[in-house]
Design an enzyme around this catalytic site. Structure first.
Site, short mmCIF file in Angstrom:
data_model
loop_
_atom_site.label_atom_id
_atom_site.label_comp_id
_atom_site.label_asym_id
_atom_site.label_seq_id
_atom_site.Cartn_x
_atom_site.Cartn_y
_atom_site.Cartn_z
N GLU A 125 -35.63 -33.32 -9.91
CA GLU A 125 -35.68 -32.00 -9.26
C GLU A 125 -34.33 -31.56 -8.71
OE1 GLU A 125 -38.56 -32.10 -6.13
OE2 GLU A 125 -37.64 -30.43 -5.06
N ASP A 174 -35.88 -36.18 -6.30
CA ASP A 174 -35.25 -34.92 -5.89
C ASP A 174 -33.77 -35.18 -5.61
OD1 ASP A 174 -34.59 -32.48 -4.80
OD2 ASP A 174 -36.20 -32.46 -3.30
N ARG A 213 -40.61 -24.53 -9.39
CA ARG A 213 -40.89 -25.08 -8.06
C ARG A 213 -41.30 -24.02 -7.02
NH1 ARG A 213 -42.02 -29.04 -5.78
NH2 ARG A 213 -40.30 -29.41 -4.34
N TRP A 238 -26.92 -30.35 0.63
CA TRP A 238 -27.65 -31.50 1.16
C TRP A 238 -28.96 -31.69 0.46
CZ3 TRP A 238 -32.34 -30.25 3.22
CH2 TRP A 238 -32.53 -28.92 3.62
N TYR A 273 -31.09 -37.38 3.55
CA TYR A 273 -32.19 -36.44 3.71
C TYR A 273 -33.30 -36.78 2.72
CZ TYR A 273 -34.90 -32.19 3.93
OH TYR A 273 -35.94 -31.31 4.07
N ARG A 282 -43.13 -39.24 -5.38
CA ARG A 282 -41.70 -38.98 -5.37
C ARG A 282 -41.01 -40.14 -4.67
NH1 ARG A 282 -38.39 -34.25 -2.13
NH2 ARG A 282 -38.20 -35.87 -0.57
N GLU A 288 -46.83 -30.38 -5.04
CA GLU A 288 -46.27 -31.27 -4.01
C GLU A 288 -47.20 -31.28 -2.79
OE1 GLU A 288 -42.47 -30.01 -2.52
OE2 GLU A 288 -42.04 -31.95 -1.62
N GLU A 294 -37.29 -24.32 -5.68
CA GLU A 294 -37.90 -24.19 -4.35
C GLU A 294 -37.16 -23.18 -3.49
OE1 GLU A 294 -37.67 -28.36 -3.13
OE2 GLU A 294 -36.19 -27.81 -1.63
N HIS A 309 -31.75 -32.71 -4.72
CA HIS A 309 -31.46 -31.76 -3.65
C HIS A 309 -30.15 -30.99 -3.82
CE1 HIS A 309 -32.98 -30.41 0.27
NE2 HIS A 309 -34.08 -31.00 -0.15
#
Ligand code: CS2
Ligand code: MG
Length: 415
Positions: free
Chosen positions: A249, A223, A296, A415, A159, A147, A352, A275, A225
């Site tokens: 992602e 990602d 996820r 975030w 982040y 990633r 992951e 996730e 996010h």
């Protein structure tokens, strides 16, 4: 075989973890992970105050019945706290069942469908040279999927990007981590600033540079996010198509399943989400309408092995694969469960793998092994986890928060 007792272990060997330990009347012990990053004590209280009293005296083998009893019986269904608590119970019971059977857990889930579970590591850097160092380090350690996250010019921190010191090491053999413990243990969350236009301008150039330096073979992931609107996400997916990502992602906030339809219609970049989901219902439309490519949800946050397998069986009908969340806030108990399940699932995609700190590994004693770019569970009966409770007790809980993000004008943002 009856459940004699259940104990909640809260420990903080570098970061906070919530573990449920179930003991049967004939002395078999099973462990389950119920860690919910930044809200750990809510799960601990849910378990101690409301679930543990229900477990004593129940048949330890009745995993499905216990799952339904806790899910339907509570009336208040779903939600991250409830589903992490149910996951802890479910995983501990699977651990017990496999120990009693004398088999590694994956054998009870159908046996191995592959030799090991392909994993992806996290490379990051504040700029391209730092990122390249981090990628090289991961490749040297044997990662085949990586990633990629980088700093964005004009933004102080992003982040998912390691500090300079941490980025230069990183990977399976080290303890460097970019996440928010222990560095960000504090009374209040840290705050970061975000600028979506600057990010969208920058990311394609990063992937162009990475492909130019490292070639076509390595699987690359990214990602977003939850930070983008559907049309911004569509634009990002299109702009990354030349770089052949394994997945993109969490492009949009997770609440609105419809958003993914817009993204999907504009780009062939594969999409992963979930996730922060916690049940099959969160995926109902996404899977049936084939709006995503990877699920996820980890075992820890979506009700355990029983319910993640249910999600994955549904996903299999639509060629959607697993891509379970595996940050360091999923404990080695949760990761072990994911690797057993992943080894058995036909529609496994990727796992992951953010490496836990040495302190964490000492407390949980995982037996899974990383080699050849993948993880394989240990062959001993059960999950293959050895919790050192005395050591765990030496690491008391410390409050820690994930960050908060604001746009340049101060507006709170994802975030
Ligand atoms: C991230 C996580 O691993 C990932 O894909 O999104 O680091 C996530 O931010 C944390 O697990 C939150 O606790
Ligand atoms: Mg993520």
């Amino acid at each position: 075989m009856l459940i004699e007792r259940a104990d909640v272990i809260v420990t903080s060997p570098g970061r906070n973890f919530v573990t449920l330990k179930i003991t049967t009347d004939d002395g078999v012990v099973g462990y389950g992970d119920g860690t919910l990053n930044g809200r750990e004590l809510a799960v601990a209280a849910y378990l101690t105050d409301h679930v543990v009293p229900l477990l004593t005296g129940r048949d330890a083998h009745a995993i499905e019945d216990t799952w339904q009893y806790l899910y339907r019986g509570a009336y208040w269904r779903r939600g991250p706290v409830t589903m992490a608590a149910i996951a802890a119970v479910d995983t501990a019971l699977w651990d017990i069942k496999a120990k009693v059977a004398g088999l590694p857990l994956y054998q009870l889930l159908g046996g191995a469908s592959r030799e090991r579970c392909l994993v992806y590591g996290h490379a990051s850097g504040k700029d391209i040279p730092e990122l390249f160092d981090s990628i090289r380090k991961h490749l040297d350690e044997g990662f085949r999927a990586i990633r990629i996250q980088t700093g964005v010019p004009g933004l102080d921190s992003v982040y998912g990007v390691a500090s300079s010191a941490a980025a230069s090491v990183g990977g399976a053999g080290s303890d460097s981590r970019y996440d928010y413990e222990p560095a960000r243990r504090s009374a209040l969350p840290t705050e970061e600033t975000w600028d979506t236009r600057a990010y969208l301008r920058h990311v394609p150039s990063v992937f162009e540079a990475v492909r130019g330096e490292f070639g076509e073979d390595i699987a690359l992931l990214h990602d977003a996010h939850h930070r983008l609107t559907p049309i911004q996400a569509a634009k990002l997916g299109k702009s990354l198509e030349p770089y052949d990502l394994f997945w993109l992602e969490d492009v949009t906030p997770a609440e609105n399943q419809e958003a993914l339809r817009w993204v999907r219609h504009h780009t062939t970049t594969p999409l992963a989400i979930g996730e922060v989901f916690n049940s099959v219902w969160d995926y109902q439309h996404l899977i049936r309408e084939q709006l995503i490519d990877y699920v996820r949800s980890p075992v820890t946050h979506a009700g355990g092995i029983t319910s993640v397998r249910r999600i994955m069986d549904y996903a299999a009908m639509y060629q959607v694969k697993s891509g379970m969340h595996g940050p360091t806030d999923v404990s080695p108990v949760g990761l072990a469960a994911a690797v057993h399940l992943g080894l058995a699932l036909h529609n496994f995609g990727i796992q992951e793998y953010m490496v836990h700190s040495e302190q964490t590994r000492e407390v949980f004693g995982p037996t899974y092994e990383f080699a050849g770019g993948g993880l394989r569970p240990g062959e001993e009966p059960g999950l293959g986890i050895h919790v050192d409770e005395e050591l765990a007790a030496q690491y008391p809980y410390e409050r820690a928060y994930l960050p908060v993000n604001r746009l340049r004008d101060g507006t709170v943002h994802d975030w």
